[in-house]
Design a protein around this motif. Structure first.
Motif, PDB file in Angstrom:
ATOM      1  N   SER A 193       0.853  -1.191   0.000  1.00  0.00           N
ATOM      2  CA  SER A 193       0.000   0.000   0.000  1.00  0.00           C
ATOM      3  C   SER A 193       0.886   1.236   0.000  1.00  0.00           C
ATOM      4  CB  SER A 193      -0.895   0.016   1.248  1.00  0.00           C
ATOM      5  OG  SER A 193      -1.377   1.312   1.534  1.00  0.00           O
ATOM      6  N   MET A 194       0.672   2.144  -0.968  1.00  0.00           N
ATOM      7  CA  MET A 194       1.456   3.366  -1.023  1.00  0.00           C
ATOM      8  C   MET A 194       1.124   4.294   0.148  1.00  0.00           C
ATOM      9  SD  MET A 194       3.950   4.772  -2.640  1.00  0.00           S
ATOM     10  CE  MET A 194       4.032   3.863  -4.194  1.00  0.00           C
ATOM     11  N   ALA A 195      -0.128   4.328   0.563  1.00  0.00           N
ATOM     12  CA  ALA A 195      -0.484   5.150   1.721  1.00  0.00           C
ATOM     13  C   ALA A 195       0.249   4.662   2.968  1.00  0.00           C
ATOM     14  CB  ALA A 195      -1.995   5.132   1.947  1.00  0.00           C
ATOM     15  N   ASP A 196       0.291   3.351   3.156  1.00  0.00           N
ATOM     16  CA  ASP A 196       1.016   2.787   4.298  1.00  0.00           C
ATOM     17  C   ASP A 196       2.513   3.055   4.174  1.00  0.00           C
ATOM     18  OD1 ASP A 196      -1.346   1.813   5.331  1.00  0.00           O
ATOM     19  OD2 ASP A 196      -0.993  -0.266   4.722  1.00  0.00           O
ATOM     20  N   TYR A 197       3.023   2.974   2.956  1.00  0.00           N
ATOM     21  CA  TYR A 197       4.448   3.205   2.737  1.00  0.00           C
ATOM     22  C   TYR A 197       4.840   4.629   3.136  1.00  0.00           C
ATOM     23  CZ  TYR A 197       8.792   3.944   0.091  1.00  0.00           C
ATOM     24  OH  TYR A 197      10.074   4.269  -0.287  1.00  0.00           O
ATOM     25  N   PHE A 198       4.040   5.618   2.712  1.00  0.00           N
ATOM     26  CA  PHE A 198       4.320   7.003   3.097  1.00  0.00           C
ATOM     27  C   PHE A 198       4.256   7.164   4.623  1.00  0.00           C
ATOM     28  CE2 PHE A 198       3.320   8.590  -1.311  1.00  0.00           C
ATOM     29  CZ  PHE A 198       4.469   9.337  -1.476  1.00  0.00           C
ATOM     30  N   ALA A 199       3.241   6.559   5.244  1.00  0.00           N
ATOM     31  CA  ALA A 199       3.099   6.682   6.695  1.00  0.00           C
ATOM     32  C   ALA A 199       4.276   6.034   7.418  1.00  0.00           C
ATOM     33  CB  ALA A 199       1.783   6.047   7.145  1.00  0.00           C
ATOM     34  N   SER A 200       4.758   4.921   6.910  1.00  0.00           N
ATOM     35  CA  SER A 200       5.892   4.251   7.538  1.00  0.00           C
ATOM     36  C   SER A 200       7.192   5.015   7.317  1.00  0.00           C
ATOM     37  CB  SER A 200       6.008   2.812   7.015  1.00  0.00           C
ATOM     38  OG  SER A 200       4.914   2.031   7.449  1.00  0.00           O
ATOM     39  N   LEU A 201       7.328   5.698   6.177  1.00  0.00           N
ATOM     40  CA  LEU A 201       8.484   6.579   6.008  1.00  0.00           C
ATOM     41  C   LEU A 201       8.466   7.680   7.056  1.00  0.00           C
ATOM     42  CD1 LEU A 201       8.882   7.079   2.140  1.00  0.00           C
ATOM     43  CD2 LEU A 201      10.405   5.819   3.671  1.00  0.00           C
ATOM     44  N   ASP A 202       7.317   8.305   7.252  1.00  0.00           N
ATOM     45  CA  ASP A 202       7.218   9.342   8.283  1.00  0.00           C
ATOM     46  C   ASP A 202       7.589   8.770   9.656  1.00  0.00           C
ATOM     47  OD1 ASP A 202       6.473  11.399   6.564  1.00  0.00           O
ATOM     48  OD2 ASP A 202       4.325  11.028   6.822  1.00  0.00           O
ATOM     49  N   LYS A 203       7.181   7.547   9.885  1.00  0.00           N
ATOM     50  CA  LYS A 203       7.454   6.915  11.187  1.00  0.00           C
ATOM     51  C   LYS A 203       8.953   6.741  11.415  1.00  0.00           C
ATOM     52  CE  LYS A 203       6.034   2.859  13.859  1.00  0.00           C
ATOM     53  NZ  LYS A 203       5.104   1.709  13.864  1.00  0.00           N
ATOM     54  N   VAL A 204       9.668   6.178  10.429  1.00  0.00           N
ATOM     55  CA  VAL A 204      11.096   5.937  10.659  1.00  0.00           C
ATOM     56  C   VAL A 204      11.899   7.234  10.657  1.00  0.00           C
ATOM     57  CG1 VAL A 204      10.979   3.577   9.752  1.00  0.00           C
ATOM     58  CG2 VAL A 204      11.657   5.444   8.226  1.00  0.00           C
ATOM     59  N   ILE A 205      11.419   8.232   9.927  1.00  0.00           N
ATOM     60  CA  ILE A 205      12.083   9.543   9.954  1.00  0.00           C
ATOM     61  C   ILE A 205      12.037  10.127  11.368  1.00  0.00           C
ATOM     62  CG2 ILE A 205      11.869  11.933   9.151  1.00  0.00           C
ATOM     63  CD1 ILE A 205      10.889  10.674   6.433  1.00  0.00           C
ATOM     64  N   ALA A 206      10.949   9.859  12.081  1.00  0.00           N
ATOM     65  CA  ALA A 206      10.790  10.399  13.436  1.00  0.00           C
ATOM     66  C   ALA A 206      11.479   9.561  14.508  1.00  0.00           C
ATOM     67  CB  ALA A 206       9.297  10.508  13.761  1.00  0.00           C
ATOM     68  N   LEU A 207      11.924   8.359  14.171  1.00  0.00           N
ATOM     69  CA  LEU A 207      12.587   7.492  15.150  1.00  0.00           C
ATOM     70  C   LEU A 207      14.026   7.969  15.379  1.00  0.00           C
ATOM     71  CD1 LEU A 207      11.263   3.988  14.010  1.00  0.00           C
ATOM     72  CD2 LEU A 207      10.646   5.235  16.093  1.00  0.00           C
ATOM     73  N   PRO A 208      14.654   7.547  16.480  1.00  0.00           N
ATOM     74  CA  PRO A 208      15.970   8.104  16.842  1.00  0.00           C
ATOM     75  C   PRO A 208      17.161   7.442  16.161  1.00  0.00           C
ATOM     76  CG  PRO A 208      15.213   6.630  18.572  1.00  0.00           C
ATOM     77  CD  PRO A 208      14.090   6.729  17.570  1.00  0.00           C
ATOM     78  N   TYR A 209      16.945   6.486  15.244  1.00  0.00           N
ATOM     79  CA  TYR A 209      18.062   5.740  14.674  1.00  0.00           C
ATOM     80  C   TYR A 209      18.686   6.504  13.503  1.00  0.00           C
ATOM     81  CZ  TYR A 209      15.157   2.366  17.106  1.00  0.00           C
ATOM     82  OH  TYR A 209      14.381   1.734  18.038  1.00  0.00           O
ATOM     83  N   ARG A 210      19.997   6.497  13.444  1.00  0.00           N
ATOM     84  CA  ARG A 210      20.695   7.167  12.347  1.00  0.00           C
ATOM     85  C   ARG A 210      21.161   6.182  11.282  1.00  0.00           C
ATOM     86  NH1 ARG A 210      23.388  11.825  10.930  1.00  0.00           N
ATOM     87  NH2 ARG A 210      25.303  11.548   9.721  1.00  0.00           N
ATOM     88  N   HIS A 211      21.807   5.095  11.677  1.00  0.00           N
ATOM     89  CA  HIS A 211      22.392   4.142  10.732  1.00  0.00           C
ATOM     90  C   HIS A 211      21.375   3.055  10.407  1.00  0.00           C
ATOM     91  CE1 HIS A 211      26.178   6.141  11.510  1.00  0.00           C
ATOM     92  NE2 HIS A 211      26.050   5.884  12.806  1.00  0.00           N
ATOM     93  N   PHE A 212      21.102   2.857   9.104  1.00  0.00           N
ATOM     94  CA  PHE A 212      20.155   1.833   8.667  1.00  0.00           C
ATOM     95  C   PHE A 212      20.926   0.704   7.994  1.00  0.00           C
ATOM     96  CE2 PHE A 212      15.958   4.418   8.044  1.00  0.00           C
ATOM     97  CZ  PHE A 212      16.122   5.023   9.293  1.00  0.00           C
ATOM     98  N   HIS A 213      20.535  -0.523   8.306  1.00  0.00           N
ATOM     99  CA  HIS A 213      21.062  -1.692   7.611  1.00  0.00           C
ATOM    100  C   HIS A 213      19.892  -2.410   6.948  1.00  0.00           C
ATOM    101  CE1 HIS A 213      25.260  -1.566   8.945  1.00  0.00           C
ATOM    102  NE2 HIS A 213      24.809  -1.153  10.112  1.00  0.00           N
TER     103      HIS A 213
END
Length: 302
Positions: A193-213
């Motif tokens: 779902s593209m709507a869910d994808y956008f919402a999940s991007l907003d979610k991880v942007i707001a999380l405190p993690y810097r390095h993604f694997h």
């Protein structure tokens, strides 16, 4: 407001397939030999822990890869098998690995569609999904778990598919297929779902993690900035789709031809699936009118 810079994709990542690569204390990557236009250099499996380990995304049911995992585990106890999601390039080996190490399967629930199928609709990636795999424990958003001898935080990140999860360590997010450094993720409706994808991007942007694997490709140094760029990239695709329809493109094929005029056939297949997700997203927001029939869809600006 200044325009969002486009994402920078790392297409030069070259893993040592089958080798255990230490990424951080208690975090080891083993890349499977299943490179393809959709998996890039192959699926990244991760060992979590030091004296006791968990396996994240055991990957394809490939003998060489399973033996690479076994060598990296050595004689350590395996506490659990975790999945970011149930697409088979991540999960096909999960039941076999769980049985070998007598370890439970933990993930975000059985594979499911992001919405019901419409009449005459098919799921274009149906055969790529692990429909019969059942978790011994269903992980939920925000819970803290012990994986091996590490403590992880579970984050639900639907979009690529409905049961997608990411896992947080201090300053590290194991982002699965939600945020990758080599390409933007495939979103194929109704599996995703593209709507869910956008919402999940907003979610991880707001999380405190810097390095993604991520589960494909190399590490992302500033994951939140990259997720912001991916969001801008997808918003750009929305604008391009609306412009194409405004200029006379009435079908999904015509839209893809305008936006992806020179891409190879397999990439255009993925682009068509993701453009269908954009169409649905824009229809939900009242920007597009979509008429569906046996021969496909017809598009018009709202």
């Amino acid at each position: 407001m200044a325009p969002q810079a486009p994402p920078t994709f790392d297409t030069q990542f070259s893993p040592k397939v089958g080798a255990g690569i230490a990424l951080a204390p208690g975090l080891t990557r083993i890349t499977a030999p299943n490179a393809s236009p959709y998996t890039f250099t192959g699926t990244n499996s991760f060992l979590l822990g030091t004296n006791r380990v968990a396996i994240l995304d055991p990957g394809p049911d490939d003998t060489a890869h399973l033996e690479s995992l076994h060598r990296a585990i050595a004689d350590r106890e395996v506490s659990a098998i975790l999945l970011t999601h149930t697409h088979r390039d991540h999960s096909a080996a999960a039941a076999k690995v769980a049985a070998r190490y007598k370890a439970p399967l933990w993930f975000g629930g059985p594979h499911r569609l992001s919405r019901p199928l419409r009449r005459f609709e098919r799921n274009p990636i149906k055969t790529s999904c692990d429909w019969d795999l059942m978790p011994d424990r269903t992980l939920t958003d925000g819970e803290t778990i012990t994986a091996g001898d590490l403590t992880l935080t579970v984050h639900t990140t639907p979009g690529h598919c409905a049961n997608h999860l990411a896992f947080g360590l201090p300053d590290i997010l194991l982002s699965g297929d939600h945020v990758m450094g080599w390409n933007s993720t495939l979103v194929s409706v109704p599996d995703g779902s593209m709507a869910d994808y956008f919402a999940s991007l907003d979610k991880v942007i707001a999380l405190p993690y810097r390095h993604f694997h991520p589960a494909h490709g190399g590490p992302i140094e500033d994951g939140r900035a990259h997720a912001e760029a991916l969001k801008g990239h997808r918003q750009m695709r929305n604008d391009q789709l609306l412009a194409a329809v405004g200029n006379g493109a009435k079908t999904l094929g015509a839209v893809v031809k305008v936006i992806y005029p020179t891409q190879p056939a397999k990439i255009r297949m993925a682009a068509r699936m993701t453009m269908a997700a954009h169409v649905e997203y824009l229809e939900q927001r009242g920007a597009l009118k979509v008429k569906r029939g046996l021969l496909g869809i017809r598009l018009a600006l709202a």
